[in-house]
Design a protein around this motif. Structure first.
Motif, short mmCIF file in Angstrom:
data_model
loop_
_atom_site.label_atom_id
_atom_site.label_comp_id
_atom_site.label_asym_id
_atom_site.label_seq_id
_atom_site.Cartn_x
_atom_site.Cartn_y
_atom_site.Cartn_z
N UNK A 82 26.97 32.53 -48.61
CA UNK A 82 26.53 31.26 -48.05
C UNK A 82 25.73 31.54 -46.79
N UNK A 83 24.94 30.60 -46.31
CA UNK A 83 24.15 30.85 -45.09
C UNK A 83 25.04 31.25 -43.93
N UNK A 198 28.96 25.75 -46.32
CA UNK A 198 29.40 25.96 -47.70
C UNK A 198 29.17 24.72 -48.55
N UNK A 199 29.47 23.55 -47.99
CA UNK A 199 29.28 22.32 -48.75
C UNK A 199 27.80 22.08 -49.03
N UNK A 204 23.45 21.75 -52.76
CA UNK A 204 22.00 21.96 -52.66
C UNK A 204 21.37 20.94 -51.70
N UNK A 205 22.05 20.74 -50.55
CA UNK A 205 21.53 19.82 -49.55
C UNK A 205 20.56 20.56 -48.64
N UNK A 206 19.45 19.95 -48.31
CA UNK A 206 18.46 20.56 -47.43
C UNK A 206 18.29 19.72 -46.18
N UNK A 207 18.24 20.39 -45.01
CA UNK A 207 18.05 19.71 -43.75
C UNK A 207 16.92 20.40 -42.99
N UNK A 208 16.36 19.70 -42.01
CA UNK A 208 15.26 20.28 -41.23
C UNK A 208 15.69 21.60 -40.60
N UNK A 273 24.99 14.89 -39.65
CA UNK A 273 24.25 14.18 -40.70
C UNK A 273 24.82 14.50 -42.08
N UNK A 274 25.14 15.77 -42.31
CA UNK A 274 25.72 16.16 -43.60
C UNK A 274 27.08 15.51 -43.81
N UNK A 275 27.89 15.46 -42.76
CA UNK A 275 29.20 14.82 -42.87
C UNK A 275 29.06 13.34 -43.18
#
Length: 354
Positions: A82-83, A198-199, A204-208, A273-275
């Motif tokens: 994971x990243x 991990x989530x 496959x969520x992408x953020x700036x 934002x992801x949460x």
């Protein structure tokens, strides 16, 4: 038809770390297992204790007056990479941190692998090399271990258990039962990075700005903190269940309450934002490179300065106060001026994250 060329007696084909896969023979105790151990594990973790090849490592005693501390942790993260990290470095950092937050000096690690038949050796090698790099970087060698192989379909690739041994100086007593009313509550940095990395990978969520795991070994930060404030009462790494669950554990152990200030709790914008997108609360999301510290209020500024002076504590913050509360409630003052309970979760927001 010509006969095959004679094979040199005792010849063993080198382990195919590029295309090979784990098979049942790698866990059967014979030549294949010995080869996996010698060509992958022993070669990656090489040190004088491991090279003896015995069933256990004989280790030098800590300094006079020090006590031994032992911690063990199983790692089942999915995805394996994971990243910001992988199951390999995570398994090293997690156990080192369990020792560090006791105030102990991590000394040695043991590692146990459960491998599923058919698991690619190239992936296993990548994991083991990540573990080896993390252990060398932390200065905490892997000195003994074990490997088992289960039939295909009865595992999930690889599970890793690490056990750590550390030395605790005489007179140092840090634990979850030590918090006292009036104490300050601090965190070493932004919360929720590991769980949301991990989530985001799973979904496959992408953020700036990419969300990366915060996985790191914290013993250097802890040493700097204890040099500055030897009177730290509680240290804890908020892994599964995050900040909220960990503070509830400490409040219950100490028989106190806690009051947090929501505006002071550091969370990266992309994590928040992801949460929000996934309906999660960052207070309950796991961390792997952050810690909670509770100390006397008059030492809080000194401790905060020491934390911020270390690379792993640059975004440290004072987030609340320990209160006298026989109910051991954890509460938070919201950004809107209200107050709400921060209770235990009945289950788990994110499965398989550490």
């Amino acid at each position: 038809m010509s006969l095959p060329s004679p094979v040199k007696k005792g010849y063993v084909r080198p382990l195919d770390l590029k295309h090979g896969r784990v098979d049942m023979g790698h866990g059967a105790g014979g030549r294949a297992m010995a080869q996996l151990i010698s060509e992958l594990f022993a070669a990656s973790f090489a040190n004088e204790h491991l090279e003896r090849g015995d069933d256990a490592a004989v280790l030098p005693a800590p300094a006079p007056g020090e006590r031994l501390v032992v911690a063990t942790d199983a790692h089942v993260v999915s995805p394996l990479f994971f990243p910001g990290g992988d199951i390999g470095c995570l398994s090293v950092h997690g156990t080192i941190n369990d020792l560090a937050v006791m105030g102990a000096r991590p000394l040695y690690l043991a590692a146990s692998f459960i491998l599923e038949e058919g698991f690619p050796l190239a992936v296993l090698a990548r994991i083991v090399q990540s573990m080896a790099h993390a252990a060398r970087e932390a200065g905490v060698p892997v000195v003994t271990g074990d490997t088992k192989v289960v039939e295909q379909g009865k595992g999930d690739g690889v599970f890793i258990t690490t056990t750590g041994v550390g030395a605790l100086p005489a007179g140092r007593e840090i634990g979850g039962a030590n918090a006292r009313p009036g104490d300050a509550i601090l965190v070493s940095g932004t919360l929720g990075d590991h769980g949301m990395a991990i989530m985001a990978q799973r979904e496959s969520l992408a953020f700036d700005s990419e969300i990366a795991s915060d996985t790191a070994a914290l013993h250097g930060l802890v040493a700097a903190m204890l040099d500055a404030v030897p009177t730290i009462r509680v240290l804890r790494d908020p892994t599964r269940g995050g900040l909220a669950t960990t503070l509830n554990e400490i409040a219950t152990q100490s028989g106190v309450g806690m009051e947090l200030d929501e505006a002071s709790i550091p969370v990266q914008p992309q994590v928040a934002a992801a949460c929000e997108l996934l309906g999660l609360d960052p207070l309950y999301v796991a961390n792997e490179g952050k810690l909670i510290a509770i100390c006397p209020a008059d030492a809080a500024d000194r401790l905060l300065a020491a934390m911020r002076a270390h690379p792993l504590g640059e975004r440290a913050a004072r987030i609340g106060t320990v209160t006298a509360d026989p109910n051991a409630f954890v509460q938070i003052r919201t950004a809107f001026g209200g107050r709400r309970m921060v209770d235990w979760l009945s289950g788990e927001q994110l499965p398989r994250i550490c």
